[in-house]
Structures are given as C-alpha cells and as structure tokens.
Design a protein around this motif. Structure first.
Motif, PDB file in Angstrom:
ATOM      1  N   ALA A 194       0.762  -1.395   0.113  1.00  0.00           N
ATOM      2  CA  ALA A 194      -0.044  -0.088  -0.031  1.00  0.00           C
ATOM      3  C   ALA A 194       0.932   1.143   0.110  1.00  0.00           C
ATOM      4  CB  ALA A 194      -0.772  -0.097   1.290  1.00  0.00           C
ATOM      5  N   LEU A 195       0.324   2.373  -0.451  1.00  0.00           N
ATOM      6  CA  LEU A 195       1.235   3.789  -0.275  1.00  0.00           C
ATOM      7  C   LEU A 195       2.250   3.386  -1.147  1.00  0.00           C
ATOM      8  CD1 LEU A 195       0.788   4.992   3.161  1.00  0.00           C
ATOM      9  CD2 LEU A 195       0.064   5.928   1.090  1.00  0.00           C
ATOM     10  N   VAL A 196       2.319   3.011  -2.306  1.00  0.00           N
ATOM     11  CA  VAL A 196       3.186   2.449  -3.469  1.00  0.00           C
ATOM     12  C   VAL A 196       3.078   3.375  -4.526  1.00  0.00           C
ATOM     13  CG1 VAL A 196       4.281   0.406  -2.276  1.00  0.00           C
ATOM     14  CG2 VAL A 196       2.249   0.496  -3.982  1.00  0.00           C
ATOM     15  N   PRO A 197       4.133   3.762  -5.528  1.00  0.00           N
ATOM     16  CA  PRO A 197       3.734   4.122  -6.879  1.00  0.00           C
ATOM     17  C   PRO A 197       3.527   3.004  -7.699  1.00  0.00           C
ATOM     18  CG  PRO A 197       6.247   4.373  -6.274  1.00  0.00           C
ATOM     19  CD  PRO A 197       5.404   3.657  -4.993  1.00  0.00           C
ATOM     20  N   LEU A 198       2.757   3.334  -8.899  1.00  0.00           N
ATOM     21  CA  LEU A 198       2.450   2.177  -9.952  1.00  0.00           C
ATOM     22  C   LEU A 198       3.346   2.162 -10.994  1.00  0.00           C
ATOM     23  CD1 LEU A 198      -1.314   2.586  -9.541  1.00  0.00           C
ATOM     24  CD2 LEU A 198      -0.036   1.164  -8.348  1.00  0.00           C
ATOM     25  N   VAL A 199       3.561   0.840 -11.351  1.00  0.00           N
ATOM     26  CA  VAL A 199       4.507   0.506 -12.646  1.00  0.00           C
ATOM     27  C   VAL A 199       3.554   0.725 -13.796  1.00  0.00           C
ATOM     28  CG1 VAL A 199       6.045  -0.623 -13.726  1.00  0.00           C
ATOM     29  CG2 VAL A 199       6.206  -0.659 -11.429  1.00  0.00           C
ATOM     30  N   LEU A 200       3.847   1.403 -14.942  1.00  0.00           N
ATOM     31  CA  LEU A 200       3.154   1.530 -16.130  1.00  0.00           C
ATOM     32  C   LEU A 200       3.850   1.343 -17.288  1.00  0.00           C
ATOM     33  CD1 LEU A 200       0.062   2.568 -16.851  1.00  0.00           C
ATOM     34  CD2 LEU A 200       0.938   4.704 -16.958  1.00  0.00           C
ATOM     35  N   ASP A 201       3.387   0.456 -18.163  1.00  0.00           N
ATOM     36  CA  ASP A 201       3.987   0.171 -19.437  1.00  0.00           C
ATOM     37  C   ASP A 201       3.228   1.045 -20.562  1.00  0.00           C
ATOM     38  OD1 ASP A 201       5.449  -0.542 -21.642  1.00  0.00           O
ATOM     39  OD2 ASP A 201       4.646  -2.486 -21.572  1.00  0.00           O
ATOM     40  N   HIS A 202       3.456   2.492 -20.617  1.00  0.00           N
ATOM     41  CA  HIS A 202       2.658   3.353 -21.435  1.00  0.00           C
ATOM     42  C   HIS A 202       3.370   4.666 -22.016  1.00  0.00           C
ATOM     43  CE1 HIS A 202      -0.713   5.992 -22.221  1.00  0.00           C
ATOM     44  NE2 HIS A 202      -1.485   4.842 -22.201  1.00  0.00           N
ATOM     45  N   THR A 228       6.679   9.461 -13.859  1.00  0.00           N
ATOM     46  CA  THR A 228       7.825   8.932 -13.341  1.00  0.00           C
ATOM     47  C   THR A 228       8.579   8.309 -14.817  1.00  0.00           C
ATOM     48  OG1 THR A 228       7.513   6.926 -12.486  1.00  0.00           O
ATOM     49  CG2 THR A 228       7.611   8.967 -11.093  1.00  0.00           C
ATOM     50  N   HIS A 229       9.729   7.771 -14.705  1.00  0.00           N
ATOM     51  CA  HIS A 229      10.305   6.861 -15.825  1.00  0.00           C
ATOM     52  C   HIS A 229       9.922   5.587 -15.795  1.00  0.00           C
ATOM     53  CE1 HIS A 229      12.960   6.165 -12.601  1.00  0.00           C
ATOM     54  NE2 HIS A 229      13.260   5.179 -12.939  1.00  0.00           N
ATOM     55  N   PHE A 230       9.391   5.110 -14.796  1.00  0.00           N
ATOM     56  CA  PHE A 230       8.841   3.897 -14.311  1.00  0.00           C
ATOM     57  C   PHE A 230       7.264   3.783 -14.327  1.00  0.00           C
ATOM     58  CE2 PHE A 230       9.470   5.175 -10.165  1.00  0.00           C
ATOM     59  CZ  PHE A 230       8.327   4.983  -9.638  1.00  0.00           C
ATOM     60  N   GLY A 231       6.340   4.897 -14.314  1.00  0.00           N
ATOM     61  CA  GLY A 231       4.960   4.843 -14.074  1.00  0.00           C
ATOM     62  C   GLY A 231       4.485   5.979 -13.649  1.00  0.00           C
ATOM     63  N   LEU A 232       3.618   6.120 -12.660  1.00  0.00           N
ATOM     64  CA  LEU A 232       2.998   6.780 -11.824  1.00  0.00           C
ATOM     65  C   LEU A 232       3.230   6.900 -10.306  1.00  0.00           C
ATOM     66  CD1 LEU A 232      -0.489   5.978 -13.407  1.00  0.00           C
ATOM     67  CD2 LEU A 232       1.024   7.724 -14.114  1.00  0.00           C
ATOM     68  N   SER A 233       3.624   8.070  -9.840  1.00  0.00           N
ATOM     69  CA  SER A 233       3.735   8.321  -8.638  1.00  0.00           C
ATOM     70  C   SER A 233       2.873   9.698  -7.976  1.00  0.00           C
ATOM     71  CB  SER A 233       5.240   8.542  -7.964  1.00  0.00           C
ATOM     72  OG  SER A 233       5.309   8.499  -6.699  1.00  0.00           O
ATOM     73  N   GLY A 234       3.251  10.154  -6.918  1.00  0.00           N
ATOM     74  CA  GLY A 234       2.396  11.539  -6.311  1.00  0.00           C
ATOM     75  C   GLY A 234       1.502  10.871  -5.394  1.00  0.00           C
ATOM     76  N   VAL A 273      -1.687   8.752  -6.403  1.00  0.00           N
ATOM     77  CA  VAL A 273      -1.350   7.287  -6.809  1.00  0.00           C
ATOM     78  C   VAL A 273      -1.189   6.682  -5.427  1.00  0.00           C
ATOM     79  CG1 VAL A 273       0.421   6.196  -8.107  1.00  0.00           C
ATOM     80  CG2 VAL A 273      -0.786   8.254  -9.008  1.00  0.00           C
ATOM     81  N   LEU A 274      -0.220   6.999  -4.434  1.00  0.00           N
ATOM     82  CA  LEU A 274      -0.192   6.304  -3.322  1.00  0.00           C
ATOM     83  C   LEU A 274      -1.226   6.043  -2.708  1.00  0.00           C
ATOM     84  CD1 LEU A 274       3.031   8.165  -1.785  1.00  0.00           C
ATOM     85  CD2 LEU A 274       2.970   6.263  -3.645  1.00  0.00           C
ATOM     86  N   ASP A 275      -2.314   6.937  -2.612  1.00  0.00           N
ATOM     87  CA  ASP A 275      -3.313   6.626  -1.908  1.00  0.00           C
ATOM     88  C   ASP A 275      -4.369   5.720  -2.623  1.00  0.00           C
ATOM     89  OD1 ASP A 275      -2.868   8.448   0.241  1.00  0.00           O
ATOM     90  OD2 ASP A 275      -3.963   9.995  -0.667  1.00  0.00           O
ATOM     91  N   MET A 276      -4.404   5.751  -3.939  1.00  0.00           N
ATOM     92  CA  MET A 276      -4.911   4.663  -4.750  1.00  0.00           C
ATOM     93  C   MET A 276      -4.526   3.479  -4.800  1.00  0.00           C
ATOM     94  SD  MET A 276      -7.715   4.085  -6.542  1.00  0.00           S
ATOM     95  CE  MET A 276      -8.539   5.391  -7.216  1.00  0.00           C
ATOM     96  N   SER A 277      -3.151   3.339  -4.549  1.00  0.00           N
ATOM     97  CA  SER A 277      -2.347   2.054  -4.883  1.00  0.00           C
ATOM     98  C   SER A 277      -2.985   0.871  -4.065  1.00  0.00           C
ATOM     99  CB  SER A 277      -0.963   2.273  -4.591  1.00  0.00           C
ATOM    100  OG  SER A 277      -0.697   2.574  -3.076  1.00  0.00           O
ATOM    101  N   ARG A 278      -3.282   1.012  -2.773  1.00  0.00           N
ATOM    102  CA  ARG A 278      -3.885  -0.114  -2.032  1.00  0.00           C
ATOM    103  C   ARG A 278      -5.211  -0.837  -2.597  1.00  0.00           C
ATOM    104  NH1 ARG A 278      -7.827   0.637   2.538  1.00  0.00           N
ATOM    105  NH2 ARG A 278      -7.947   3.009   2.569  1.00  0.00           N
TER     106      ARG A 278
END
Ligand SMILES: Cc1cc2nc3c(=O)[nH]c(=O)nc-3n(C[C@H](O)[C@H](O)[C@H](O)COP(=O)(O)OP(=O)(O)OC[C@H]3O[C@@H](n4cnc5c(N)ncnc54)[C@H](O)[C@@H]3O)c2cc1C
Length: 333
Positions: free
Chosen positions: A202-210, A240-246, A249-254
């Motif tokens: 939880a409270l993590v950035p998300l990796v995105l292939d986009h 970010t270079h790997f996906g989404l943060s901020g 995104v951290l709040d939504m991640s869980r």
C-alpha cells in the motif's frame, strides 16, 4: 554474556525500540535483537529523511483494521502524549501547514538517536547483527512446583540459546526489504501459532508500461477512478520514468493492488479535468476559437504543457465529430 531476559524484542525498528523502552521502564530486563548491523534504516528514510513523526489530528478511521482496537491504542498514547514523549527525549516537534509533525531539526536521525539513546538509558541491551531464525516456546506458563520458579522460568528460546519469558515480535512489514524487514517475522509468528492476515503493498507508486512515462517529471492535478471497484481519489499525480507516483497514486495504490490480488476486474482511469464532464467539455470545445490547437485549449484549463501537447495537437476547427469526442475521452476517461 547474559542469555536470560524478561522480554526479548525481535526487531529494533521504530516499533521495537518503543516496545523495549516501555517494557524496560516498567522494570523488565529487556534485550532488543535486530538482524541489521546498523539500526533504524527505515526511520532514516521516513518522511523523505525528515521523519514525519505524527499528525496533529489522528483518527482511528485513518488506519486499516479493527476500529475498536485502534481507538484503544490511540487513546492510550495520543498525539499530546507522543509530543511529550519525544520532548522528554530532547526531540522538539514542529507542526507544518499540512498538519504533519516533524522534528525541528528536519533530520530523521534526531528521532533514531533519541530512541536508541532512551532504550540504552533505561537498560535495554541492544544486539545488532542478530537475526532471529527460530523461536521455540508455547507462550504458556511453564508449570513447576514453586510459584517463584513459575514466574522466573524462561518460556521462549531464541536461536537455540537465548531465553526470554516474553517475546515481542516487531519485525516490520515487507516494504523496502533491504532495510531488514524481509517478511521472516510472519514466518516466526505463524510457527508460534498465530494467524497472519493477508498483507499486500500500500502507499506505493504504480508501474506503467505506457507512453505517458515519457512525461517523466510532469505533475498534474487529477481524479483517479478505479472502475470495477468504484473508488475515487483526487490529488496530485506525478509521471515518472517507470510509471505513476504522487500523493493521489499512493493513496489509490492499495485499492488497485487489493483488487488485482483478489482477481477482480479493475481499470484505473485518470480524469485530467476533474471538475468537467464530457458534456461540459464538449460544449466549451464547440464554443472555442477554431484556430486554437486542442493542446492550447487544454493548457488554458490548467493541464501542464507537456501533457496537453501529448493529448492532442490538432486544430480545434479541423477536428471531426469523432476526433473531438475521442480527444475529450482521452482527457477525462
Ligand atoms: C519510504 C518510506 C517513508 C516513510 N515515511 C514515514 C513517515 O514519514 N512517517 C511515518 O510515521 N512512517 C513512515 N513510513 C513508515 C514507517 O517507516 C514504518 O511504518 C515504520 O518504520 C515501521 O517500523 P517497524 O518497527 O514496525 O518496522 P521496521 O522499521 O521495518 O523495523 C523492523 C526491524 O526488524 C528487523 N528484523 C526483521 N526481521 C528480523 C529477524 N528475523 N531477526 C531480527 N531482526 C529482524 C529489521 O532489521 C528491522 O530493523 C515510511 C516508510 C517508507 C518505506
């Protein structure tokens, strides 16, 4: 070296150090064991290296788990008690505009040094480089003929040769395993007969292939919508270079990780103009200067230039109905 204690605390991070301090203050002989060579790696990275100790308002609803159990803990050691506890250790906290409390030094090391110092001052024996592999014991009192023997008998054996009447497992979760919390604590807890609840990041950035990752460094105010779960969050999102943060995104991640883990169909949608609807945006677009590009139209509504350029560069007046509708969907769906 003494090998028998009233309390053995396994893991000397924030939780273990606090537990050790309070147990020792009650008069217990306490040993704190930690597999890491240097203590407090997670405290040192917390709050961007400044350690956000607490918040000026803390509600049970802010936590995951049993509301009653959490409320009881918060009543026992509330925010004023936390502030006093740290002040007594020489750590003065300041409140920032967001309500977060940090040490006035802006250094997480201030908090770590104070906790380690307080533990040592009250007689806690701290052993670093001591990874606990096994804990043998039932947790039940060892029966014996005399009451004195019963209360002094060690009930747990750690790594085969360290004895303690009580064990506090404070081995942390699974985040940032290189700080020492690699999940072995769950194994120890299960072996002792405890049930371990399902844990997930939880409270993590998300990796995105986009292609959006090309916008690395750009941040934008959005509403994130998790379709299939019906959860929404508003706030700032960072590419970010790997996906989404901020924060958003951290709040939504869980919610995202939990839905995926449970095999639920879930789709994450970003609305870059959260105060608009499809219809309101379409009517503004129809009324807009036809010589403007769609990117300029978006930029004027607060979308950062790089993102606006990526969402559409065509001239508004030359867009077909289909192109216009697709362009709007790319912004709010
Ligand atoms: C990047 C980041 C930023 C954060 N920022 C904040 C913040 O600003 N404010 C805040 O309140 N929280 C913050 N947190 C969360 C906070 O850091 C943790 O909740 C807290 O440190 C957890 O403390 P802990 O004692 O439970 O576990 P940990 O700090 O993980 O400590 C567990 C300890 O147990 C030891 N251990 C594990 N297994 C064994 C074993 N088998 N034998 C011996 N020792 C073992 C480990 O070496 C470790 O030292 C942040 C977390 C991260 C990752």
């Amino acid at each position: 070296m003494r090998q028998t204690f009233d309390v053995a605390v396994v893991g000397a991070g924030a939780a273990g150090l606090m537990a050790a301090i309070f147990a020792a203050r009650e008069g217990a002989r306490v040993v704190a064991l930690d597999g890491a060579k240097r203590l407090g790696a997670k405290i040192l990275i917390s709050g961007g290296g400044r350690c956000n100790v607490t918040h000026d308002v803390v509600h049970p609803a802010d936590f995951n788990g049993s509301r009653n159990a959490i409320a009881k803990v918060l009543r026992t050691f509330d925010v004023p008690a936390t502030i006093d506890f740290f002040r007594d250790l020489g750590v003065v906290l300041k409140r920032e505009e967001t309500g977060k409390l940090f040490p006035v030094t802006d250094r997480a090391a201030t908090v770590l040094d104070a906790l380690v110092g307080a533990a040592r001052d009250v007689g806690v024996e701290i052993r670093t480089g001591f990874r606990v592999e096994s804990i043998e014991g039932s947790g039940r009192l060892v029966r014996s003929s005399s009451r004195a023997d019963e209360t002094s008998a060690p009930h747990f054996t750690i790594n085969g040769d360290l004895h303690a009447k009580r064990v506090i497992l404070a081995t942390g979760g699974r985040s940032v395993p290189k700080t020492g919390s690699d999940g072995h604590g769950y194994v120890l807890a299960r072996r002792l007969g405890h049930t371990v609840t399902n844990v997930f990041p939880a409270l993590v950035p998300l990796v995105l292939d986009h292609w959006l990752t090309k916008l690395s460094g750009t941040s934008v105010e959005v509403e994130l919508i998790l379709r299939g779960v019906n959860h929404r969050e508003r706030g700032s999102m960072l590419f970010t270079h790997f996906g989404l943060s901020g924060p958003v995104v951290l709040d939504m991640s869980r919610h995202w990780v939990e839905a995926r883990g449970a095999g639920r169909e879930a789709q994450l949608i970003a609305n870059f103009l959260p105060d608009e609807t499809f219809e309101s945006l379409e009517s503004q677009l129809l009324a807009a200067n036809p010589h403007l590009t769609f990117a300029t139209f978006l930029h004027r509504r607060g979308i950062p230039e790089r993102l606006a350029d990526a969402l559409g560069s065509g001239m508004i007046g030359k867009m077909t109905r289909e192109q216009r509708r697709n362009a709007i969907r790319s912004v709010i769906e």
